[in-house]
Write a protein that holds these residues in place. Sequence first.
Motif: not given
Length: 944
Positions: A755-756, A721, A737-738, A759-760, A718, A752, A740-741, A733
């Motif tokens: 989603r991440h 990001l 995101h990667r 986004l990545a 976080d 979640e 976080l995924g 970013q």
Amino acid sequence: MPDPDGRESSANTATGPPGGVAFGVLGPLRIAAGGTELELTSPRSRIFTALLVLNPGRQVTLSAFADALWGEELPQNPRRAVQLCAVRVRAQLDRIGAGDLVVTCPDGYRLDVPPEATDIGALADLLREADAAAAGGDAERELAAVAAALELWRGEPLADVPSEALQREAAPGLRERHLQLLERRIEILLHGGGTAELVDELVDLTARHPLREGLSGQLMQALHHCGRRGEALEVYHRFRRRLSDEFGVEPSESIRELHAAILAGRQDDDHGGEPLRLPVPRQLPASAAAFSGRKRELAELDELLTVMHGSSGPVVGVVTGTAGVGKTTLAVHWARRVADEFVDGQLFADLRGYHPGQALPPDRVQARFLRTLGVRAEDLPTEPDELTALFRSTIDGRRLLIVLDNANSADQVRPLLPSGPGCLTVVTSRDALLSLIATDGASRVDLDLFDMAEARELLARRLGAERLAVEPQAADDLIAASARLPLALAIAAARAVIDRSASLSALAGQLREGLDAFGTDSDLTDVRAVFSWSYRALSPGAARMLRLLGLHPGPHLSASAAASLGGLPVPEAGTLLCELTQANLVTEPVPGRFALHDLMREYAVELVSADESEDDRDRAVRRLLDHYLHNGYAAVTVIDPMLTGEAPQDVLPGVCLEEIADHDAAMNWIASEQDALLSIMDWASDAGFDRQAWQLVWVLVPFFGLQSNTAQLLRCMDAALKAGERLGEPLMQARAHRGLGNAYFRAARNEEADRHFALALALYRDTGDLVGEAHVAMGLSAFREQQGRHPEALEHALRALELHERLGDPGSHANALNSVACCYIQVGQHELALDHARRALAAFRTMKAPNAESAALDTIGDAHQGLRQFPEAIDSYQEAVRQARLAGNHFYIARSLDNLGDAYHAAGDRTAARDAWHQAGTILDELQHPAAARVRDKLAQAGE
């Protein structure tokens, strides 16, 4: 007269040839004299001799020999056949000059040696010695005798003696005696507190003897003693299920009582004579050396104990008072005084409620406490409510003292409070925490300034009563100048100790003059003059070091970090820190790490702002950032080069670069610095050092990843990001995101994770970054495989491989090859898997990456296994284990050993399979990995 064998009968006991002959049956038959081993190649000669050794100095009848040699299939003339065996044995013993030791008796033969010449006789002597030591309460001598007895065993008793009668009648008793001795040795060690080193041995023993209640009970005790209560309870349930399934009976009352004691988390030394000593956390800091006064407050805290003994719920006390009044000193001193009341331990946390950086959130404290109490990092929930529930469940039934120091609000404290009886929590805070008192029934202990008697007592303890008696008025002047504030008075006392040549009158005058110079009204009013007075007495180097410490945002720092902050050699920085510690301006809460009291930190911040130029402050801060970045990056590179992030720029002059020699040193460095690193990361983000904050994330992520610490991984990602967003860097970013995924899918939070990852992928595609897209594809492949969506996993792995082939990075390409191979195995394409894994292995070998080689070899083994090519699978798994050992990757070692056991089992070699599974299970137990239960199930199914 001659006996039937042509030998003269001996009427006297033989003592054997010079040097003596040793006989043994606690293993293969052993005959030795003067360093020469005699091997009896004839099976019947070994049976004949073994029966004599089992009965040293006693006659063995002809019928007993016949039964041992032939059983029911007796020869036509058993007596003559036994005599011929005796002739052969004597002839072979004659080779070492010992033929006369086999003496003819009226109805048989006797081995004419003293009992101690055989391992059976030596065993009996050692058991008598152990019993005598136990009767006299000499545990050390008993342990030595039992250990010596165990050393007599050289393997399976009578291992090479092919007699059905002896294997049926003698060998089981010897095996039982060996197990009894093992249990006795373990029991002695448990009573002595040595448990951690016993766990592995007991795991192995209970796997081989799953129905032996004594060993299961001892394993439960050892695990419980090590704080692994859940595993101890699992041992009981597994033993109970097996006993019920195979015999339809329940465990004995003794082990049921042990189970109940562990379930309640209590210490119980009276359950069948087996000791139960739960290892307890002892986290309390050292008590102040010169604690004085506070009799009323100590009595109020003592009252909390009385309340706790009669309470059906938890008890909480709040020690409240102004900054520097001695709240922590009082709480720690009292806690140490009553620590023995809390048999399950004492937990301590500095909540840093008034630290200029971020206060410690409750979830981080809960996670820290849970790890201390034996919960694995990967089992910690990421949701705060779930974490609180686990924390309260884990401490439920335990008798714990919890000290929560420096809290800033009831909300910071409430999630850390126990929910059941038997626990006592002491909170210190500058605020009264009225809602905690009103809602949670906390008792309040108000702490005020010292009265004059208490202040004089402190000075007398520090300076000596004689020095005070010489200048009583000067002592009172020192007290008045310190405003009776304990922190200020302790610093003044330290100054007087350092400057013994000065009179107390002179010191009091200096301090009074300093106090008159201040007229502001704040928390610092009472102590700023004392700080200033002590600060002015410092050497110039120590004064500068104190100022610069005000720039450090973490809770504590090492001498090398202080050296980097000051641009100094480490020995010089250590000398300056020692001077500050002696002056009571800096504390050393644990050896080698230094901290400032909150008020002293505020004062240091004032000093550094006033007395250091902006350029000097900036250089010091950048050196500090470089210290953590470069040393952290070096540590991560040792841990796993493929996990590192963006390398920091050239290091600034004056930064201390530490020597990080190996994997253990790297892990230890980050473990000791993790709190400081997290604080620096947060501070860098707030101070606008976004790129450095980003780099610090990739120092911490590999460490928390190896720990499976999902909560901290999410926190770091976080921060990454947000740094990427503030810098306007899409690729930063995307990588965040990667990350976080990956973290969310490991935490089984699939929505979640999806989603991440999405986004990545979108960010990487928008920027045309094929490398990033390939990494996302790899992450998605692992994610889909975990979900059991194997065709999709293969599709993502093939996409990653295609991209990496185009990009030409050998390491990433090899990883993708291995990932594709794993996916092919899942969909049954074993030949294709073998081809891709071999190509990956060749690439990893070129890069000399044993960790990656082990992974590829394990995949190759899986492919051979799927093709039922078991010898090839065994070879691959064995090499995978070897490479994993070179890399120091214990999980990879265990994983490949587990797979090796599967291959052996499929090939029909059950002994080798059990051995591999034993080794795997031992390592997984050390790692507290959930796969350990699956390996134990395999051992159970294999008949262990």
